[in-house]
Design a protein around this motif. Structure first.
Motif, PDB file in Angstrom:
ATOM      1  N   MET A 220       0.832  -1.205   0.000  1.00 11.38           N
ATOM      2  CA  MET A 220       0.000   0.000   0.000  1.00 11.38           C
ATOM      3  C   MET A 220       0.865   1.253   0.000  1.00 11.38           C
ATOM      4  O   MET A 220       1.928   1.291   0.610  1.00 11.38           O
ATOM      5  N   GLU A 225      -3.649   5.770  -5.553  1.00 12.67           N
ATOM      6  CA  GLU A 225      -4.616   6.011  -4.478  1.00 12.67           C
ATOM      7  C   GLU A 225      -5.402   7.269  -4.808  1.00 12.67           C
ATOM      8  O   GLU A 225      -4.821   8.353  -4.934  1.00 12.67           O
ATOM      9  N   GLN A 276     -13.174   2.404   1.876  1.00 17.72           N
ATOM     10  CA  GLN A 276     -11.885   2.439   1.224  1.00 17.72           C
ATOM     11  C   GLN A 276     -11.582   1.027   0.747  1.00 17.72           C
ATOM     12  O   GLN A 276     -11.504   0.083   1.534  1.00 17.72           O
ATOM     13  N   PHE A 278      -9.210  -1.730  -1.076  1.00 22.12           N
ATOM     14  CA  PHE A 278      -7.822  -2.075  -1.367  1.00 22.12           C
ATOM     15  C   PHE A 278      -7.816  -3.183  -2.414  1.00 22.12           C
ATOM     16  O   PHE A 278      -8.461  -4.227  -2.232  1.00 22.12           O
ATOM     17  N   ASP A 417      -7.553   2.175  -3.656  1.00 22.15           N
ATOM     18  CA  ASP A 417      -6.109   1.992  -3.526  1.00 22.15           C
ATOM     19  C   ASP A 417      -5.708   0.745  -4.322  1.00 22.15           C
ATOM     20  O   ASP A 417      -6.063  -0.388  -3.956  1.00 22.15           O
TER      21      ASP A 417
END
Length: 539
Positions: A220, A225, A276, A278, A417
């Motif tokens: 990450m 992002e 959010q 990922f 992300d």
């Protein structure tokens, strides 16, 4: 007058047989000298062959139980070999294959994939004009109306431009994008390219294959992002349901290579507001086998574009081409997201043409459109996880920063992300599980096990068959001529001319008066006419 004298001589049986034997021996010797050596018989060949058991079953010697048992053993072994060989051939013709996975070594730099995103809502409600609502009535389900809010009865507007409508009424990335970072560096809407899909106006990050952005680390924070505002207040109200009506809120995302066009309505995944998300990616390089082992499409040796409008072949490009051909055949136009220079379909038939594209895609080689997988393909495996945002403290901060209330932040904001799990790639290769070399090796092993033979043994058998066949053909071609002498029952018949030709006596001159020469000394007939009309003879 001429007289033919026939002399018949009869021999005794005891004298005839030795003479016939001598004549037969002489004829066989002459025939052998004329036509070469006679071919070997089966017993002679079997005694010298390298095929195990053939000499004991067919070689010279007396016939008995032992030879019979050897013949049965030879036939049983030959049958077992043929059964095993047939099974091996069937296994080879099924073309089995396997997939080998080899992890590649870590690389200092990896090419980042292209990321395409679309707002699920196709048109912004506030950007639609009365003419747009009128033209898009079949597409949006909204009733046409004039500026006073009444339904139109005879409204007439100019012909619409679908590209202009999508550009003008679609969600603008400059308004949706709130923050953007790639590998710790700031990015903006200018780093995205406009692309059209079934969702209308969409945007692709890192779309140019000639200037692909590299990723120098995994995890990450080392990828893309972005924070987006999906603008739910601009979503169209649902007046009536159509095939294009959507009840979702959020965006659609597809991660793909730069050579592959987005096919987001089937290959994309959804991202919801208030979370959010990922997306951990890993590059996978796939290699498939062509015919007859597989069904992949090999690359063109000329390196020319195989599909009009695309630089390289891909399954997505092939499907878009099939959809375009189906729409051209049905509606005589193309949709905005399809490549080409043909006329774009007007909005009033957009749904009808869009529905027809689904019928153009087949599921196999016999379907209306079959798009084989390329033999070399790059795709990205994904692992998706998400957490809820914002928390209480960040909700108040974001509300003050963007001049919105906390409820709006929770219902419209999302964070995406996308990053590499590690700078390694997986190589998955399809390989033939049973090739020609393996088949020949197994056949040789079975042949040696059951009959003790090899390729040279087969050549020996073929050579013997050729030898026998060629000898018989020569016998057919060179049939013996019918002899002038015939023998029946021990009696030989000779003509006078033969006697003259075969006589050892020297010829004499004619007698006085023009008589002919005789074979033996003359014995004149006392009462015969002068001039030698009768010939003397002796047997």
């Amino acid at each position: 007058m001429p007289i033919e004298i026939v002399c018949k001589i009869k021999f005794a049986e005891e004298d005839a047989k030795p003479k016939e034997k001598e004549a037969g021996d002489e004829q066989s010797l002459l025939g052998a000298a004329a036509s070469g050596a006679a071919p070997r018989d089966l017993a002679t060949f079997a005694s010298t062959s390298t095929l195990h058991g053939l000499g004991r079953a067919c070689g010279p010697g007396p016939h008995g139980l032992r030879r019979t048992l050897w013949a049965l053993a030879l036939l049983t072994s030959l049958a077992a070999f043929l059964y095993q060989a047939a099974g091996l051939a069937r296994g080879y013709l099924t073309r089995p294959h396997l997939v080998a996975m080899d992890p590649a070594a870590p690389a200092p730099v990896a090419g980042f994939p292209a990321v395409t995103l679309c707002n699920i809502n196709r048109f912004r409600h506030s950007a639609l004009s009365d003419a747009d609502i009128f033209h898009l009535a079949n597409l949006t389900g909204l009733p046409p109306k004039d500026r006073d809010g009444h339904r139109a009865a005879g409204l007439r507007y100019p012909e619409p431009d679908m590209v202009d409508i999508l550009n003008r009424t679609g969600h603008q990335l400059a308004d949706m994008l709130k923050s953007c970072n790639f590998s710790g560096h700031h990015c903006s809407a200018s780093n995205f390219s406009v692309v059209y899909t079934r969702y209308g106006k969409c945007y692709t990050f890192n779309a140019d294959p000639r200037s692909s952005l590299p990723s120098r680390a995994g995890g990450m924070g080392s990828g893309l992002e972005i924070m987006l505002d999906i603008q739910q207040e601009e979503y169209l109200p649902i007046w009536r349901e159509t095939n294009e009506t959507s009840f979702e809120a959020g965006i659609r995302v597809q991660i793909h290579s730069q050579e592959e066009p987005p096919y987001i309505h089937q290959l994309g995944f959804g991202v919801s507001p208030g979370f959010q998300t990922f997306v951990s990616c890993q590059e996978q390089r796939l290699t498939y086998l062509p015919q007859p082992w597989g069904n992949c499409r090999a690359e063109s040796e000329l390196r020319e574009p195989e599909l009009q409008g695309y630089s390289a072949y891909s399954v997505s490009a092939c499907r878009l081409r099939c959809e375009k051909e189906a729409v051209l055949q049905r509606c005589h136009c193309r949709m905005v997201h399809m490549p080409g220079n043909e006329t774009i379909c007007p909005p009033n038939i957009y749904i009808e043409c869009a529905d027809h594209t689904l019928d153009s895609l087949g599921g196999g080689p016999e379907g209306p459109c079959f798009c084989p997988t390329p033999c070399n393909l790059t795709r990205y495996g994904k692992e998706i996880s998400m957490v809820r945002i914002p928390n209480r403290g960040s909700a108040r901060y974001l509300a003050r920063k963007y001049n919105r209330n906390e409820t709006y932040i929770r219902e419209n904001f999302l964070v995406l992300d996308v990053f590499f799990e590690a700078l390694t790639s997986e190589a998955m290769e399809q390989r033939a599980a049973y090739g020609l070399s393996a088949l020949l090796g197994d056949l040789g092993g079975q042949m040696g096990l059951f009959i003790g033979a090899s390729i040279l043994t087969l050549l020996e058998i073929l050579d013997y068959i050729y030898e026998v066949s060629w000898d018989r053909l020569k016998r057919v071609w060179r049939r013996p001529k019918t002899p002038l002498r015939t023998s029946t029952g021990g009696i030989s018949t000779l003509g006078l001319q033969e006697l003259k030709e075969q006589s050892p006596c020297p010829s004499r001159g004619r007698a006085e008066g023009g008589g002919v020469s005789s074979l033996l000394p003359n014995h004149h007939h006392p009462h015969g006419p002068p001039g030698g009309l009768f010939e003397d003879f002796a047997c």
